[in-house]
Design a protein around this motif. Sequence first.
Motif, mmCIF file in Angstrom:
data_model
loop_
_atom_site.group_PDB
_atom_site.id
_atom_site.type_symbol
_atom_site.label_atom_id
_atom_site.label_comp_id
_atom_site.label_asym_id
_atom_site.label_seq_id
_atom_site.Cartn_x
_atom_site.Cartn_y
_atom_site.Cartn_z
ATOM 1 N N ASN A 3 1.395 14.278 -2.802
ATOM 2 C CA ASN A 3 1.597 14.498 -4.231
ATOM 3 C C ASN A 3 0.728 15.673 -4.696
ATOM 4 O OD1 ASN A 3 1.764 14.318 -7.000
ATOM 5 N ND2 ASN A 3 1.571 12.098 -7.022
ATOM 6 N N ARG A 39 -6.287 4.866 -4.733
ATOM 7 C CA ARG A 39 -5.060 4.061 -4.775
ATOM 8 C C ARG A 39 -3.954 4.720 -3.956
ATOM 9 N NH1 ARG A 39 -2.665 4.358 -10.070
ATOM 10 N NH2 ARG A 39 -4.757 3.831 -10.757
ATOM 11 N N GLU A 40 -3.801 6.031 -4.109
ATOM 12 C CA GLU A 40 -2.738 6.742 -3.399
ATOM 13 C C GLU A 40 -3.050 6.923 -1.909
ATOM 14 O OE1 GLU A 40 0.261 7.467 -4.698
ATOM 15 O OE2 GLU A 40 -0.519 6.351 -6.416
ATOM 16 N N LEU A 42 -5.070 5.149 0.029
ATOM 17 C CA LEU A 42 -5.135 3.885 0.777
ATOM 18 C C LEU A 42 -3.761 3.335 1.124
ATOM 19 C CD1 LEU A 42 -8.174 2.143 -0.924
ATOM 20 C CD2 LEU A 42 -8.064 3.222 1.323
ATOM 21 N N LYS A 43 -2.720 3.797 0.447
ATOM 22 C CA LYS A 43 -1.360 3.406 0.834
ATOM 23 C C LYS A 43 -1.036 3.908 2.234
ATOM 24 C CE LYS A 43 0.515 3.448 -3.854
ATOM 25 N NZ LYS A 43 1.433 4.165 -4.782
ATOM 26 N N GLU A 44 -1.514 5.112 2.550
ATOM 27 C CA GLU A 44 -1.260 5.730 3.857
ATOM 28 C C GLU A 44 -2.370 5.456 4.869
ATOM 29 O OE1 GLU A 44 1.309 7.745 5.078
ATOM 30 O OE2 GLU A 44 2.412 7.062 3.318
ATOM 31 N N TYR A 45 -3.614 5.388 4.387
ATOM 32 C CA TYR A 45 -4.770 5.253 5.280
ATOM 33 C C TYR A 45 -5.660 4.080 4.843
ATOM 34 C CZ TYR A 45 -3.284 10.007 6.250
ATOM 35 O OH TYR A 45 -2.539 11.110 6.553
ATOM 36 N N PRO A 46 -5.211 2.848 5.074
ATOM 37 C CA PRO A 46 -5.994 1.690 4.622
ATOM 38 C C PRO A 46 -7.360 1.560 5.311
ATOM 39 C CG PRO A 46 -4.101 0.982 5.923
ATOM 40 C CD PRO A 46 -3.962 2.453 5.712
ATOM 41 N N LYS A 49 -10.729 2.246 3.298
ATOM 42 C CA LYS A 49 -11.114 1.396 2.164
ATOM 43 C C LYS A 49 -12.633 1.271 2.026
ATOM 44 C CE LYS A 49 -10.229 -3.021 0.008
ATOM 45 N NZ LYS A 49 -9.454 -4.263 0.054
#
Length: 80
Positions: A3, A39-40, A42-46, A49
Amino acid sequence: MVNKALIKYIEELLNPYSTYYSDGVLNSEGMTLLKIIAREVLKEYPALKSRFAKARRRRDYEYVSNLLNEIISYFSQTSR
């Protein structure tokens, strides 16, 4: 696809003289940007965290910039 707004937020936090830092520490607006980035990302790279949790605790430019530079390198590896 990364994004464009997310990249802009990361660039803002990589500037130590931006309005998002006060005396080298993220202020409340900077923390909000970090939250949106987390937030964005961690969708791809948890796995990141715990790094974001530490960045929220420390809030200093050095740690936050290291984390954001690492994220940029992840983005550049996946875009190849």
